[in-house]
Design a protein around this motif. Structure first.
Motif, mmCIF file in Angstrom:
data_model
loop_
_atom_site.group_PDB
_atom_site.id
_atom_site.type_symbol
_atom_site.label_atom_id
_atom_site.label_comp_id
_atom_site.label_asym_id
_atom_site.label_seq_id
_atom_site.Cartn_x
_atom_site.Cartn_y
_atom_site.Cartn_z
ATOM 1 N N ALA B 81 0.834 -1.209 0.000
ATOM 2 C CA ALA B 81 0.000 0.000 0.000
ATOM 3 C C ALA B 81 0.872 1.264 0.000
ATOM 4 C CB ALA B 81 -0.935 0.004 1.206
ATOM 5 N N LEU B 82 1.918 1.242 0.833
ATOM 6 C CA LEU B 82 2.811 2.403 0.940
ATOM 7 C C LEU B 82 4.200 1.953 0.521
ATOM 8 C CD1 LEU B 82 3.211 5.352 1.871
ATOM 9 C CD2 LEU B 82 3.618 4.487 4.162
ATOM 10 N N SER B 83 4.444 2.026 -0.785
ATOM 11 C CA SER B 83 5.657 1.435 -1.358
ATOM 12 C C SER B 83 6.794 2.446 -1.360
ATOM 13 C CB SER B 83 5.369 0.969 -2.798
ATOM 14 O OG SER B 83 4.187 0.208 -2.822
ATOM 15 N N SER B 84 7.202 2.801 -0.164
ATOM 16 C CA SER B 84 8.199 3.858 0.002
ATOM 17 C C SER B 84 9.602 3.254 0.040
ATOM 18 C CB SER B 84 7.930 4.596 1.317
ATOM 19 O OG SER B 84 8.006 3.682 2.382
ATOM 20 N N PRO B 85 10.646 4.086 -0.097
ATOM 21 C CA PRO B 85 12.016 3.580 0.055
ATOM 22 C C PRO B 85 12.232 2.944 1.432
ATOM 23 C CG PRO B 85 12.028 5.768 -0.897
ATOM 24 C CD PRO B 85 10.613 5.486 -0.530
ATOM 25 N N GLN B 86 11.531 3.483 2.451
ATOM 26 C CA GLN B 86 11.688 2.923 3.798
ATOM 27 C C GLN B 86 11.191 1.484 3.855
ATOM 28 O OE1 GLN B 86 10.391 5.934 3.142
ATOM 29 N NE2 GLN B 86 11.891 7.280 4.089
ATOM 30 N N SER B 87 10.091 1.201 3.166
ATOM 31 C CA SER B 87 9.555 -0.173 3.184
ATOM 32 C C SER B 87 10.525 -1.110 2.464
ATOM 33 C CB SER B 87 8.168 -0.235 2.546
ATOM 34 O OG SER B 87 8.234 0.077 1.176
ATOM 35 N N LEU B 88 11.186 -0.587 1.450
ATOM 36 C CA LEU B 88 12.171 -1.383 0.717
ATOM 37 C C LEU B 88 13.385 -1.678 1.597
ATOM 38 C CD1 LEU B 88 11.808 -2.335 -2.123
ATOM 39 C CD2 LEU B 88 13.003 -0.336 -2.956
ATOM 40 N N GLU B 89 13.803 -0.686 2.367
ATOM 41 C CA GLU B 89 14.932 -0.872 3.302
ATOM 42 C C GLU B 89 14.599 -1.946 4.313
ATOM 43 O OE1 GLU B 89 16.415 3.770 3.187
ATOM 44 O OE2 GLU B 89 15.820 2.892 5.115
ATOM 45 N N LYS B 90 13.374 -1.903 4.826
ATOM 46 C CA LYS B 90 12.963 -2.927 5.820
ATOM 47 C C LYS B 90 12.949 -4.307 5.175
ATOM 48 C CE LYS B 90 9.969 -0.450 8.982
ATOM 49 N NZ LYS B 90 8.626 -0.074 9.334
ATOM 50 N N LEU B 91 12.482 -4.367 3.942
ATOM 51 C CA LEU B 91 12.410 -5.654 3.246
ATOM 52 C C LEU B 91 13.812 -6.189 3.006
ATOM 53 C CD1 LEU B 91 10.680 -7.780 1.784
ATOM 54 C CD2 LEU B 91 10.850 -6.396 -0.279
ATOM 55 N N GLU B 92 14.720 -5.320 2.564
ATOM 56 C CA GLU B 92 16.089 -5.759 2.313
ATOM 57 C C GLU B 92 16.750 -6.215 3.609
ATOM 58 O OE1 GLU B 92 18.380 -2.917 0.095
ATOM 59 O OE2 GLU B 92 17.057 -3.030 -1.647
ATOM 60 N N ALA B 93 16.478 -5.507 4.698
ATOM 61 C CA ALA B 93 17.040 -5.899 6.003
ATOM 62 C C ALA B 93 16.534 -7.292 6.386
ATOM 63 C CB ALA B 93 16.651 -4.883 7.066
ATOM 64 N N TYR B 94 15.248 -7.531 6.132
ATOM 65 C CA TYR B 94 14.671 -8.857 6.426
ATOM 66 C C TYR B 94 15.323 -9.929 5.554
ATOM 67 C CZ TYR B 94 11.300 -12.601 5.308
ATOM 68 O OH TYR B 94 10.720 -13.822 5.026
ATOM 69 N N LEU B 95 15.522 -9.624 4.271
ATOM 70 C CA LEU B 95 16.103 -10.613 3.356
ATOM 71 C C LEU B 95 17.574 -10.873 3.710
ATOM 72 C CD1 LEU B 95 14.588 -9.417 -0.068
ATOM 73 C CD2 LEU B 95 13.937 -11.444 1.239
ATOM 74 N N LYS B 96 18.287 -9.810 4.093
ATOM 75 C CA LYS B 96 19.733 -9.952 4.341
ATOM 76 C C LYS B 96 20.033 -10.772 5.582
ATOM 77 C CE LYS B 96 21.335 -5.847 1.947
ATOM 78 N NZ LYS B 96 21.487 -4.401 1.973
ATOM 79 N N GLN B 97 19.100 -10.811 6.517
ATOM 80 C CA GLN B 97 19.400 -11.492 7.779
ATOM 81 C C GLN B 97 19.261 -13.011 7.674
ATOM 82 O OE1 GLN B 97 16.577 -9.765 10.495
ATOM 83 N NE2 GLN B 97 15.015 -11.302 10.106
ATOM 84 N N GLY B 98 18.708 -13.489 6.555
ATOM 85 C CA GLY B 98 18.476 -14.935 6.445
ATOM 86 C C GLY B 98 19.207 -15.554 5.281
ATOM 87 N N SER B 99 18.964 -16.820 5.102
ATOM 88 C CA SER B 99 19.532 -17.530 3.963
ATOM 89 C C SER B 99 18.412 -17.871 2.984
ATOM 90 C CB SER B 99 20.244 -18.797 4.444
ATOM 91 O OG SER B 99 19.364 -19.544 5.269
ATOM 92 N N PHE B 100 18.811 -18.519 1.878
ATOM 93 C CA PHE B 100 17.842 -18.758 0.807
ATOM 94 C C PHE B 100 17.888 -20.201 0.340
ATOM 95 C CE2 PHE B 100 16.550 -14.410 0.111
ATOM 96 C CZ PHE B 100 17.576 -13.709 0.723
ATOM 97 N N ILE B 101 16.790 -20.593 -0.270
ATOM 98 C CA ILE B 101 16.651 -21.952 -0.794
ATOM 99 C C ILE B 101 16.394 -21.831 -2.298
ATOM 100 C CG2 ILE B 101 15.134 -23.980 -0.793
ATOM 101 C CD1 ILE B 101 16.665 -23.898 1.718
#
Lengths: 273, 150
Positions: B81-101
């Motif tokens: 809904a609010l696709s701001s740079p801040q939401s992207l930063e939070k998403l990247e922080a979430y992605l960076k803290q984990g691993s991937f399959i």
């Protein structure tokens, strides 16, 4: 039915219908929803002197606002309308006669909601040629029956359109051609677009201009609710608009009050859609 | 009626609508949301917005990520809904803290690993970049495509 329509009962009816709407039209957060349902259930079955107590409505307002405020970015607009309306209930129940507050605020809330909706549609420009409605007919499953039976679009074509939209998400930057639109669908999309602009403008103007125009506004709003929320069942919106419409009805309009009760019942038919 | 009884709620409606329209113009809030009554006014609804995310694995290969897989539902709704740079930063922080399959079939290479996934075969990414995109409909050409939001 007659006791339900008496002027002296109207304010109580509005409060009980508000409590019922808050129970029926569910919320996002489960434990908060349970508390709200219990509070509104108490309101619904309470004797008049409890139901009309401002502290009860203050409690309900706090619960509604507590649930909605953290999710302000993504909650639907009818939840904003409900939030405003519970504040009106707090203000109104502080008076011996709540009806002037209900009538004025019901009228203004309807007028403003439709005026804002109209302004957005006009300013974004996707209604003049039916573009938005045409796209929604192809993509939104709520419009599937309209697209198929009125627009003449085969169900396989609608499925194909949704798959193409999905491809566009998975292949960013690549453009995909949508299935050709039938002339019937194109015409229907344009007609529905212009109808929507017209009815929203009429409702907004009628409610904001004042009492003399309100008859037009009332019937326009009833038509809008019945025609919209059966096809696109956003029942919460239909319910709150119905309550506002009832609240805004002039004192001497018993038939209009009766019609609003019928509309509120018809909205629930949308559950079958 | 007093001034408060008459004008408190209408003023609140207009104030919130003004804030909403400002956020639509400046912070990519979808007109459908935020209390401005712009729902059904545009194709640009929150569900039309998505994230294009890519990361570099340990051998330097670029992989596409299904950024929404396993994401908290409320965060996803809020971010779309609010696709701001801040939401992207939070998403990247979430992605960076984990691993991937690795995703065996499908249109992305990787998805965020869940706690129930096997520890073997998890991939760690050295760089993650993401961008908000949205579906754009061209009525003149009857075509649809994804395009960057900004």
């Amino acid at each position: 039915m007659k006791p339900l329509l008496e002027q002296s009962y109207t304010s109580e009816l509005i409060l009980r219908l508000t409590a019922l709407a808050l129970i029926l039209h569910g919320w996002s957060t489960e434990w908060l929803e349970a508390i709200l349902v219990i509070t509104c259930g108490v309101a619904l079955i309470s004797p008049s002197q409890w139901l009309r107590h401002p502290l009860l409505w203050m409690l309900i307002m706090i619960e509604v606002w507590w649930m909605n405020a953290p999710d302000w970015q993504w909650i639907d607009n009818h939840q904003y309308l409900i939030s405003y309306w519970v504040l009106v209930c707090v203000i109104a129940t502080r008076r011996d006669d709540p009806m002037p507050v209900f009538r004025w605020n019901g009228r203004i809330l309807i007028g403003l909601a439709f005026a804002l909706a109209f302004v957005w549609k006009v300013s974004l420009g996707e209604y003049w040629d039916g573009d938005f409605i045409r796209y929604e007919m192809l993509m939104d499953s709520r419009f599937e029956r309209l697209a198929h039976f009125i627009g003449g679009v085969p169900l396989e074509t609608l499925l194909e359109a949704k798959l193409i939209e999905n491809e566009a998400i998975l292949s960013p930057g690549t453009s995909f051609e949508l299935p050709p639109v039938t002339e019937r669908l194109d015409l229907f999309a344009k007609a529905l677009s212009w109808w929507t602009l017209a009815i929203e403008a009429i409702i907004a103007a009628a409610y904001l201009l004042g009492r003399r125009w309100q008859v037009i506004g009332s019937w326009g709003l009833m038509l809008f609710i019945v025609s919209t929320y059966i096809c696109v069942p956003v029942l919460g919106f239909g319910a709150i608009l119905g309550i506002l419409g009832l609240a805004a009805t002039p004192v001497d309009s018993t038939k209009t009050r009766a019609a609003w009760l019928v509309v509120l019942a018809i909205v629930q038919v949308g559950r079958l859609v | 009626m007093t001034t408060v009884e008459k004008w408190l709620v209408p003023s609140l409606v207009l104030a919130i609508a003004l804030v909403q329209s400002t956020l639509v113009l400046t912070q990519e809030l979808s007109p459908w949301k935020g209390g401005g009554f712009g729902m059904f006014s545009t194709v640009d609804s929150p569900s039309m917005r998505f994230v294009v995310a890519r990361g570099k694995d340990e051998s330097g290969d670029r992989k596409s990520i299904d950024a929404f897989a396993g994401l908290d539902r409320d965060f996803r709704k809020s971010a779309q809904a609010l696709s701001s740079p801040q939401s992207l930063e939070k998403l990247e922080a979430y992605l960076k803290q984990g691993s991937f399959i690795t995703i065996e079939s499908g249109d992305h290479d990787l998805r965020p690993a869940r706690s129930t996934d096997a520890k073997d075969g998890r991939i760690h990414l050295t760089e993650i970049e993401s961008e908000w995109w949205r579906i754009v409909y061209s009525p003149i050409y009857n075509r649809v495509s994804g395009a960057p939001l900004r």
